[in-house]
Motif scaffolding. Structure first.
Motif: not given
Lengths: 289, 283
Positions: A32, A247, A250, A254, A266, A269, B125-134, B222
């Protein structure tokens, strides 16, 4: 033992929740985020495809390039300074000096405390007016060295970067267990040949504990590129974005509703992380999982 | 000959001094800041500013009362306990189920599954903020404890599966086989043979999971916004605003927030250490 038909149903049922969560929180997000990185999107409006524009944008942003450099320095320090120190301590403790168990317990202690609590603690230590560090320097007559550690351009990044280097407990425990597992016979043979303890450590312990050391280097370097709390809490990237990391970058993108550039950062990274893992395993052997 | 053995002794004495200096330095480094913080939390602000190293004139336990009342930390502790306990129970339930399947049965894709779970440990996992948030907003779970419970249950899956699988694999086949002869089906064998025998592994995984949940900051920050769902780690971030210049009370609040981690460490130290050694090395 034969797997019966009933077993097969059971296996499927038992795997379902774990695999579903794994797909939802590990596999899907990576795909995603890669998709979003190719779009311009505020999170509210409809996303529009922009190709690699976001990547061009972030690589032109000096804050992002600074962040990558900081992360790489961080990963190198973690892998090539922190882990070797941990390995050295593991070997020293493997000779079971007096109180080795207590040392092990205390070394591990900071690892159970949250990053955010430790960062707040170190904010107090680095504080310019009442901090512990300046206090110690004055106490030993080095008041010339006192400074606003986190507010000065030169000292900010080293301060944020270096305080955790000596928190070695996690890696030390992993390497220690590996060292403990080495058969006594090797050492006995070396003893007969008259090899000193130092030589034994260098030629027996280190090569045989290589697997766990490479594992630790991998974990440490991944930690290095995914840092967030420390910087967020201590400097929020300042002064002058000097301490920014990927991080944090990003996260800020965001918060500014620029989901596309945030996702591009991301992806970079994740890419850097994969390079580190591949590189370490290629050069140092494949004993890691 | 005599001279060289003297030299040798000198070297080993110096080596020994260096070794102890190094070990003790790291010992102090790990412990002293925390002790300093705790002692500072028992001083008055004036004392703290004037002499950072002295012991308090009188021990200011009132700082802890203030910490509890000003920060609302009691509520945060409650939230953190609920979230961490729920996410730990769910996580160990789900991962012991999948560990049972992958460790005790042969089926197509088994190896691939195990590799996939292990590789999860390395995903930043810290890089996945956008997908987790959505994902969490779409599920309408943003700003809820349930949302955090779901996220925390999920992020611990790789490490818990890894630890539990290792333990379950070491249980002898014969035990299970005799249960089959007694007519125990898949679920009964899980419940009455495998689960009891892998208790140590599950407790180890659970300890790690609890500490991860208790200490997690990035996604609490977040995915929640209102004080009613705020966790302790998130609270620490706001202490600097709440207490402004009342440093000593702020330190008291931080000490309070650390106590559960310390208790968990004291209680489960052996599990933590054996988990690291069995899990991480022998993958």
């Amino acid at each position: 033992m034969k797997t019966t038909k009933q077993d097969k149903v059971g296996i499927a049922l038992f795997l379902l929740p774990g695999v579903a969560l794994f797909l939802a929180f590990f596999i899907f997000p990576v795909i995603y985020v890669a998709g979003v990185s190719l779009t311009e999107w505020t999170g509210f409006t409809k996303a529009s495809f922009v190709g690699i524009d976001n990547y061009i944008k972030i690589f032109k942003d000096p804050v992002f390039t600074r962040s990558i450099i900081n992360n790489i320095v961080w990963a190198l320090v973690a892998g090539f300074i922190q882990v070797p120190i941990a390995a050295l301590v593991a070997i020293l403790l493997s000779f079971k000096p007096k109180g080795w168990k207590m040392f092990r317990t205390v070394y591990f202690f900071p690892q159970v405390i949250s990053g955010i609590a430790l960062a707040t603690l170190w904010a107090a230590i680095f504080n310019a007016e009442y901090g512990l560090l300046n206090g110690i320097l004055e106490l030993v007559g080095l008041s010339g060295l006192t400074r606003n550690w986190l507010g000065t351009l030169e000292s900010a990044f080293p301060s944020v970067l270096l305080y955790w280097v000596l928190y070695i407990g996690y890696f030390m425990v992993i390497i220690f267990a590996d060292v403990q597992g080495i058969s006594e016979e090797y050492y006995e043979a070396a003893e007969i040949d008259g090899a000193s303890r130092f030589m034994q450590s260098l030629y027996i312990t280190l090569p045989l504990a290589k697997g766990s050391i490479v594992t630790c280097m991998t974990l440490a370097m991944i930690n290095g590129i995914r840092q967030f709390e420390q910087v967020y809490m201590l400097t929020n990237g300042g002064p002058g974005n000097r301490t920014s990391v990927m991080v944090l970058y990003l996260y800020k993108e965001m918060q500014a509703f620029s989901y596309g550039t945030s996702s591009a950062a991301a992806v970079v990274l994740i890419f850097v992380g994969s390079l580190i893992i591949l590189g370490l395993n290629k050069t140092l052997g494949k004993e890691t999982h | 000959m005599v001279k060289s053995s003297k030299n040798f002794r000198l070297i080993s004495v110096i080596g020994s001094i260096l070794k102890w200096f190094f070990l003790i330095f790291l010992f102090v480094y790990a412990l002293f800041p925390l002790i300093w913080l705790t002692i500072s939390s028992l001083k008055t602000n004036a004392e703290f500013m004037a002499s950072p190293f002295s012991l308090p004139e009188t021990w200011q336990w009132g700082n802890y009362v203030k910490a509890l009342t000003v920060s609302g930390i009691a509520r945060m502790m409650f939230n953190s306990v609920v979230i961490s306990v729920a996410a730990t129970l769910l996580n160990v339930l789900i991962t012991s189920m999948s560990a049972y399947a992958v460790s005790r049965f042969e089926f197509k894709g088994n190896n691939l599954l195990q590799m996939m779970f292990s590789a999860g440990v390395l995903v930043p996992l810290n890089a996945l903020m956008v997908p987790y948030f959505i994902l969490i907003t779409r599920l309408k779970l943003d700003n809820t404890m349930l949302g955090l419970i779901l996220v925390y249950t999920a992020i611990g899956i790789p490490i818990s599966t890894f630890i539990t699988t290792g333990f379950m694999r070491s249980i002898p086949r014969e035990l299970e086989e005799s249960a089959v002869i007694d007519g125990a089906n898949f679920y009964v064998r899980f419940k009455s043979v495998i689960l009891p025998l892998s208790r140590t592994g599950i407790v180890t995984a659970g300890t790690f999971q609890f500490l991860t949940c208790w200490n997690e900051f990035v996604y609490a920050n977040l995915l929640t916004s209102s004080p009613e769902v705020r966790t302790v780690q998130l609270g620490i971030r706001y202490f600097t605003n709440q207490f402004s210049t009342d440093y000593v009370s702020m330190y008291a609040a931080i000490v309070i927030s650390i106590v559960p981690s310390i208790i968990a460490y004291m209680l489960f130290q052996n599990q933590i250490i054996s988990g690291l050694t069995s899990g991480a090395v022998k993958g």
